[in-house]
Enzyme design. Structure first.
Site, PDB file in Angstrom:
ATOM      1  N   GLY A  29      46.482  59.583   1.795  1.00 24.53           N
ATOM      2  CA  GLY A  29      47.860  59.368   2.250  1.00 24.53           C
ATOM      3  C   GLY A  29      48.442  58.138   1.571  1.00 24.53           C
ATOM      4  O   GLY A  29      49.230  57.393   2.153  1.00 24.53           O
ATOM      5  N   GLY A  53      52.324  57.374   1.250  1.00 22.61           N
ATOM      6  CA  GLY A  53      53.111  57.232   2.476  1.00 22.61           C
ATOM      7  C   GLY A  53      53.539  55.803   2.738  1.00 22.61           C
ATOM      8  O   GLY A  53      53.269  54.893   1.952  1.00 22.61           O
ATOM      9  N   GLN A  54      54.200  55.620   3.880  1.00 15.93           N
ATOM     10  CA  GLN A  54      54.811  54.321   4.190  1.00 15.93           C
ATOM     11  C   GLN A  54      53.792  53.181   4.190  1.00 15.93           C
ATOM     12  O   GLN A  54      54.045  52.111   3.642  1.00 15.93           O
ATOM     13  CB  GLN A  54      55.508  54.390   5.559  1.00 15.93           C
ATOM     14  CG  GLN A  54      56.353  53.164   5.839  1.00 15.93           C
ATOM     15  CD  GLN A  54      56.714  52.993   7.293  1.00 15.93           C
ATOM     16  OE1 GLN A  54      56.206  53.693   8.176  1.00 15.93           O
ATOM     17  NE2 GLN A  54      57.604  52.057   7.566  1.00 15.93           N
ATOM     18  N   ASP A  97      45.341  67.795  -1.236  1.00 12.31           N
ATOM     19  CA  ASP A  97      45.706  68.214   0.106  1.00 12.31           C
ATOM     20  C   ASP A  97      44.524  67.837   1.002  1.00 12.31           C
ATOM     21  O   ASP A  97      43.438  68.413   0.880  1.00 12.31           O
ATOM     22  CB  ASP A  97      45.945  69.733   0.092  1.00 12.31           C
ATOM     23  CG  ASP A  97      46.213  70.287   1.478  1.00 12.31           C
ATOM     24  OD1 ASP A  97      46.105  69.523   2.464  1.00 12.31           O
ATOM     25  OD2 ASP A  97      46.512  71.493   1.573  1.00 12.31           O
ATOM     26  N   TYR A 109      51.700  64.104  18.828  1.00 10.18           N
ATOM     27  CA  TYR A 109      51.194  63.015  17.985  1.00 10.18           C
ATOM     28  C   TYR A 109      50.324  62.065  18.808  1.00 10.18           C
ATOM     29  O   TYR A 109      49.208  61.723  18.418  1.00 10.18           O
ATOM     30  CB  TYR A 109      52.403  62.279  17.384  1.00 10.18           C
ATOM     31  CG  TYR A 109      52.071  61.070  16.561  1.00 10.18           C
ATOM     32  CD1 TYR A 109      51.365  61.177  15.372  1.00 10.18           C
ATOM     33  CD2 TYR A 109      52.505  59.800  16.955  1.00 10.18           C
ATOM     34  CE1 TYR A 109      51.087  60.056  14.600  1.00 10.18           C
ATOM     35  CE2 TYR A 109      52.240  58.681  16.190  1.00 10.18           C
ATOM     36  CZ  TYR A 109      51.530  58.819  15.017  1.00 10.18           C
ATOM     37  OH  TYR A 109      51.262  57.703  14.258  1.00 10.18           O
ATOM     38  N   LYS A 155      46.377  61.349  18.511  1.00 10.88           N
ATOM     39  CA  LYS A 155      45.864  59.997  18.231  1.00 10.88           C
ATOM     40  C   LYS A 155      44.852  59.573  19.304  1.00 10.88           C
ATOM     41  O   LYS A 155      43.839  58.946  18.979  1.00 10.88           O
ATOM     42  CB  LYS A 155      47.015  58.984  18.144  1.00 10.88           C
ATOM     43  CG  LYS A 155      47.809  59.067  16.850  1.00 10.88           C
ATOM     44  CD  LYS A 155      46.968  58.662  15.641  1.00 10.88           C
ATOM     45  CE  LYS A 155      47.716  58.768  14.329  1.00 10.88           C
ATOM     46  NZ  LYS A 155      46.865  58.540  13.158  1.00 10.88           N
ATOM     47  N   ILE A 206      56.321  50.634  12.109  1.00  9.89           N
ATOM     48  CA  ILE A 206      56.172  49.782  10.921  1.00  9.89           C
ATOM     49  C   ILE A 206      57.487  49.743  10.140  1.00  9.89           C
ATOM     50  O   ILE A 206      58.084  50.791   9.876  1.00  9.89           O
ATOM     51  CB  ILE A 206      55.058  50.326   9.987  1.00  9.89           C
ATOM     52  CG1 ILE A 206      53.743  50.556  10.756  1.00  9.89           C
ATOM     53  CG2 ILE A 206      54.859  49.401   8.783  1.00  9.89           C
ATOM     54  CD1 ILE A 206      52.926  49.370  11.062  1.00  9.89           C
TER      55      ILE A 206
HETATM   56  N1  SER Z   1      55.856  55.147  13.868  1.00  2.76           N
HETATM   57  C1  SER Z   1      55.226  56.155  14.658  1.00  2.76           C
HETATM   58  C2  SER Z   1      56.202  57.185  15.079  1.00  2.76           C
HETATM   59  O1  SER Z   1      57.325  56.830  15.327  1.00  2.76           O
HETATM   60  C3  SER Z   1      54.571  55.565  15.864  1.00  2.76           C
HETATM   61  O2  SER Z   1      53.249  55.244  15.549  1.00  2.76           O
HETATM   62  O3  SER Z   1      55.860  58.311  15.215  1.00  2.76           O
END
Ligand code: SER
Length: 316
Positions: free
Chosen positions: A8, A11-12, A50, A140, A144, A170
């Site tokens: 990843g 990504g950010q 992937d 999500y 997690k 973040i």
């Molecule tokens: N930045 C994430 C989200 O907004 C939270 O961990 O899904």
């Protein structure tokens, strides 16, 4: 020589983390992997991959003699609400795969981020403790939290050295986030610099835990470099820096751009944000491995406006 894999990497968090790992270990020891090419050249080998393709991942790990994996692949909160099965599979299957590779002795150390999304509407909202009620209300968050328990299970039963923090939202400028509920706190800067105005998808008084990217990278590296005996939490550490609302962020931006305006049009993401804490107690991370943050709201805003103004000038 053993290598470090960032899954990843475009990504950010991945892009900044890859650059920092190269600074520390040199570009010959870092491999960046992602489905998509990074927005900017990161300076190490890039492999298009992937992460759900188990065979390709396994052969990459064997071929490159990977000993450490930073597993950053995830579908974030807002997108995973729309694609729950895909979100669950992406978030869980890839984690399982990396943990299994560690159980088999291929990989020696893993970093995998959890999130404030593990907390839910029944969790105490202020200074949320490390150990508290955890009933996440999003796919999500559920993925997690299941992932945290999985990490702990592999640590207890198979001595897998997997380490984790619960990232807050973040804020960064190199790669844009995608599909998160905290994304407003990045979008707002681009809109402020480009158009002088922003329409927020969260209400003005929605307070959420947030962190500038440099602090998030610092936390990640510090945790990974800490001696194993100092790590007492093998689910995931609470991690905290700043908390603010969209209205407070807009006021801080206005100090630099006085004509900036903000409007509020909350959408489905408001409900997700309302289920999360306002602030986090991260005493355990501070005690166990010496975590401390550097960026407060004003410092973060100055840096974001400076960097995004520079970035947008380059692209015109
Ligand atoms: N930045 C994430 C989200 O907004 C939270 O961990 O899904």
């Amino acid at each position: 020589m053993d290598k470090i894999l960032v899954l990843g990497a475009s990504g950010q968090v991945g892009i900044d983390l890859t650059i920092r790992l190269i600074e520390i270990f040199g570009n010959h020891r870092v491999i960046a992997a992602d489905l998509k090419e990074p927005e900017e050249e990161v300076g190490c080998k890039f492999v298009q991959l992937d992460a759900t393709d188990k065979d390709s991942l396994l052969s990459l790990v064997k071929r490159e003699k990977i000993s450490e994996v930073y597993h950053l692949v995830a579908m974030l909160s807002a997108t995973a609400e729309k694609f729950p099965i895909k979100g669950w599979q992406l978030n869980m299957d890839t984690l399982f795969q990396v943990l299994e590779m560690a159980r088999q002795g291929l990989v020696k150390k893993i970093f995998w981020p959890s999130s404030i999304a593990v907390f839910g509407p029944t969790t105490p909202k202020e200074h949320t403790p490390q150990h508290t009620i955890v009933e996440p209300a999003t796919i999500y968050g559920i993925s997690k939290y299941a992932g945290e328990l999985l990490c702990q299970w592999y640590y207890i039963n198979h001595k897998v050295d997997v380490r984790s923090v619960r990232y807050p939202g973040i804020v960064s400028w190199k790669a844009e986030p995608g599909g998160g509920t905290t994304d407003y706190a990045v979008e707002i800067f681009y809109q402020a610099v480009k158009d002088g105005k922003y329409e927020s998808f969260l209400n003005p008084d929605t307070e959420l835990p947030m962190m500038y990217i440099d602090d998030a990278i610092n936390a990640t590296i510090t945790l990974m470099q800490a001696p194993a005996h100092s790590i007492n939490i093998r689910t995931s550490y609470n991690l905290s820096a700043i908390s603010f609302t969209p209205a407070q962020l807009a006021r801080a931006i206005k100090k630099h751009l006085p004509s900036f305006t903000i409007e509020y049009k909350p959408d489905y993401r408001q409900q997700i944000a309302d289920s999360w804490p306002k602030s986090i107690d991260d005493a355990e991370a501070r005690k166990d491995w010496g975590w401390s943050h550097q960026f407060d709201l004003d410092k973060m805003v100055s840096e974001m406006l400076f960097q995004i103004t520079k970035k947008l000038k380059k692209t015109v």
